[in-house]
Design an enzyme around this catalytic site. Sequence first.
Site, PDB file in Angstrom:
ATOM      1  N   HIS A 123      70.844  16.936 109.179  1.00  0.00           N
ATOM      2  CA  HIS A 123      71.723  18.097 109.279  1.00  0.00           C
ATOM      3  C   HIS A 123      72.592  17.871 110.519  1.00  0.00           C
ATOM      4  CE1 HIS A 123      72.749  22.348 110.054  1.00  0.00           C
ATOM      5  NE2 HIS A 123      72.346  22.623 108.817  1.00  0.00           N
ATOM      6  N   ASP A 200      62.739  17.370 113.077  1.00  0.00           N
ATOM      7  CA  ASP A 200      63.425  18.592 112.683  1.00  0.00           C
ATOM      8  C   ASP A 200      62.638  19.186 111.530  1.00  0.00           C
ATOM      9  OD1 ASP A 200      64.954  20.507 111.458  1.00  0.00           O
ATOM     10  OD2 ASP A 200      66.765  19.287 111.268  1.00  0.00           O
ATOM     11  N   GLN A 203      63.163  22.627 107.395  1.00  0.00           N
ATOM     12  CA  GLN A 203      62.827  22.789 105.972  1.00  0.00           C
ATOM     13  C   GLN A 203      61.340  22.579 105.705  1.00  0.00           C
ATOM     14  OE1 GLN A 203      64.959  23.791 103.674  1.00  0.00           O
ATOM     15  NE2 GLN A 203      66.701  23.773 105.078  1.00  0.00           N
ATOM     16  N   LYS A 226      63.771  30.476 107.850  1.00  0.00           N
ATOM     17  CA  LYS A 226      63.506  29.664 106.666  1.00  0.00           C
ATOM     18  C   LYS A 226      62.025  29.746 106.281  1.00  0.00           C
ATOM     19  CE  LYS A 226      67.168  26.344 107.762  1.00  0.00           C
ATOM     20  NZ  LYS A 226      68.309  26.895 107.025  1.00  0.00           N
ATOM     21  N   CYS A 369      76.100  21.100 105.490  1.00  0.00           N
ATOM     22  CA  CYS A 369      76.062  20.653 106.896  1.00  0.00           C
ATOM     23  C   CYS A 369      75.491  19.245 107.020  1.00  0.00           C
ATOM     24  CB  CYS A 369      75.282  21.621 107.786  1.00  0.00           C
ATOM     25  SG  CYS A 369      76.075  23.204 107.945  1.00  0.00           S
TER      26      CYS A 369
END
Lengths: 412, 141
Positions: A123, A200, A203, A226, A369
């Site tokens: 991202h 990261d 998700q 999220k 993104c």
Amino acid sequence: MLNNINNIRLQFPILHQEVNGKPLVYFDNAATTQKPKLVIDALQRYYELDNANIHRAAHTLAARSTEYFEATRKTIQQFINAKEEAECIFTKGVTESINLVAQTWGKANLKAGDEVLVTTMEHHSNIVPWQMICEEKGAILKVIPISNSGDLLMEEFDKLLTSKTKMVACVWVSNALGTINPVKEIIQKAHAVGAIVLLDGAQACSHLQVDVQALGCDFLTISSHKLYGPTGVGVLYGKRELLEAMPPYQGGGEMIKEVTFEKTTYNEIPYKFEAGTPNIGGVIAFKYALDFVNELGKENIAKHEDHLLKHFVDGVTQINLLNNHAITLVGQANNKVSVQSFTINNMHHFDVGMMLDAKGIAVRTGHHCTQPLMQRFNLEGTVRASFALYNTTAEVDVLLQALGSIVKFSNR
Amino acid sequence: MTTTDIQNEIIDNFSLFEGDMESTLFYLMDLGKKLPAMPDEHKTETYIVKGCQSKVWVFPTFIDGKVHFEADSNTEITKGLVYLLWSIWNAKTPEEILNSELFFIDKIGMSSMIGSQRSNGFANMIKQMKLYALAYKTKGA
């Protein structure tokens, strides 16, 4: 599997509405998930009963809000199995968490000629902060390529990983492709050359079991919104020794021990990195989202979501058999979460998105993104459907039916 | 026909769908096909109207006191809207363009297309076409 999906859906008030005269089908969960009533109630309760600034006052409301705020820290520590609560820093989201590491750890540790590795599927929020600090320090940003199916090319990673590598900043689960990266192997290999690893987890954390100690990652970023929690809340997990050695990110209240005009000494972690009044209500309500997910069980959620993804992919295969492969799936890694990007021949993704919206179906369209990733596939953008714990196979059927008629229209 | 007459005719045509969004979109995409082809050499950076998802190109010329437009879009729904706008404003005087209120967009249920400036070239296109009209008016005066 999740039992009684209807009961689960009843806990999400937003799902029970019509959009353009059709029942809402919400498949934009990778952008943000909807919030259960427990979370909404907690937010409201905070402002109605408990609102006070945390950590700094002698009165009852302040004590109460501080207690609830710190209770979320305890819950997130357990949720990711961090060694201690102090390793969990509240931020406003994953973007801020990554910027924090780039601007503090990066400032203190990167020098000219050092290398930072990212993947093609990052991202923008895990590219731009590293570009900024690399430019400042004269360090070099290198990119691990991916295959056509959307898998990381691990043999290329092996070649890129050298003693010059100081940081591997890697997405755990791709927001555009759904690919689950082999992060354990990445961490082990990176550590073998002395590199630090930031995952990261924007998700990943809503789909996968998270155990930072078992993984051994140095940093992990988490997004509340999220994960069925409020927006404007994120977490940065970092190992104590790294966080203690890092200079502060922002100066202000909360992060200090003592201030004189000559010199300021800084507070202990995590407070050293929590300057200013945070999103207190959001943090407090986030606990209820974590408890909700814990109660349902990650394994059950994953099974349900995997089933929805398979149902969707099987349906697309059927449509393609009858329509000359009009739909192209983008991202077909073996190991992936319930996120599916696709394009339709002769149709712009924006038009597809509008036509699905006309049927009450919310999907994401565009580059997600991840422009470098889109360039890798020679695409301007895709349509992305992402499934969450409250979605049903009947809803997937609504999407498949709509796609069927769009494909027929595109062949006119 | 005046710009108001043309808009009323558009609203009449769309009223057949009784607000059904899907039929509206299908019809719009078919309308886009009626837009006269825009030569590729006019689709340059100078004449692009940028949006996050849909791009629009507008190329103006001024002949005998009237503004003529060539236009196109990279997405079909927007192209349909571009066609409607073209049918209202093409070959009109700068004054007619500047003085006309676009009321058809809301009436055919497409106001969301201009609500979000960031996501759509269409909203910026309206502004751009009026700016061209203003430029020609100033030049002609």
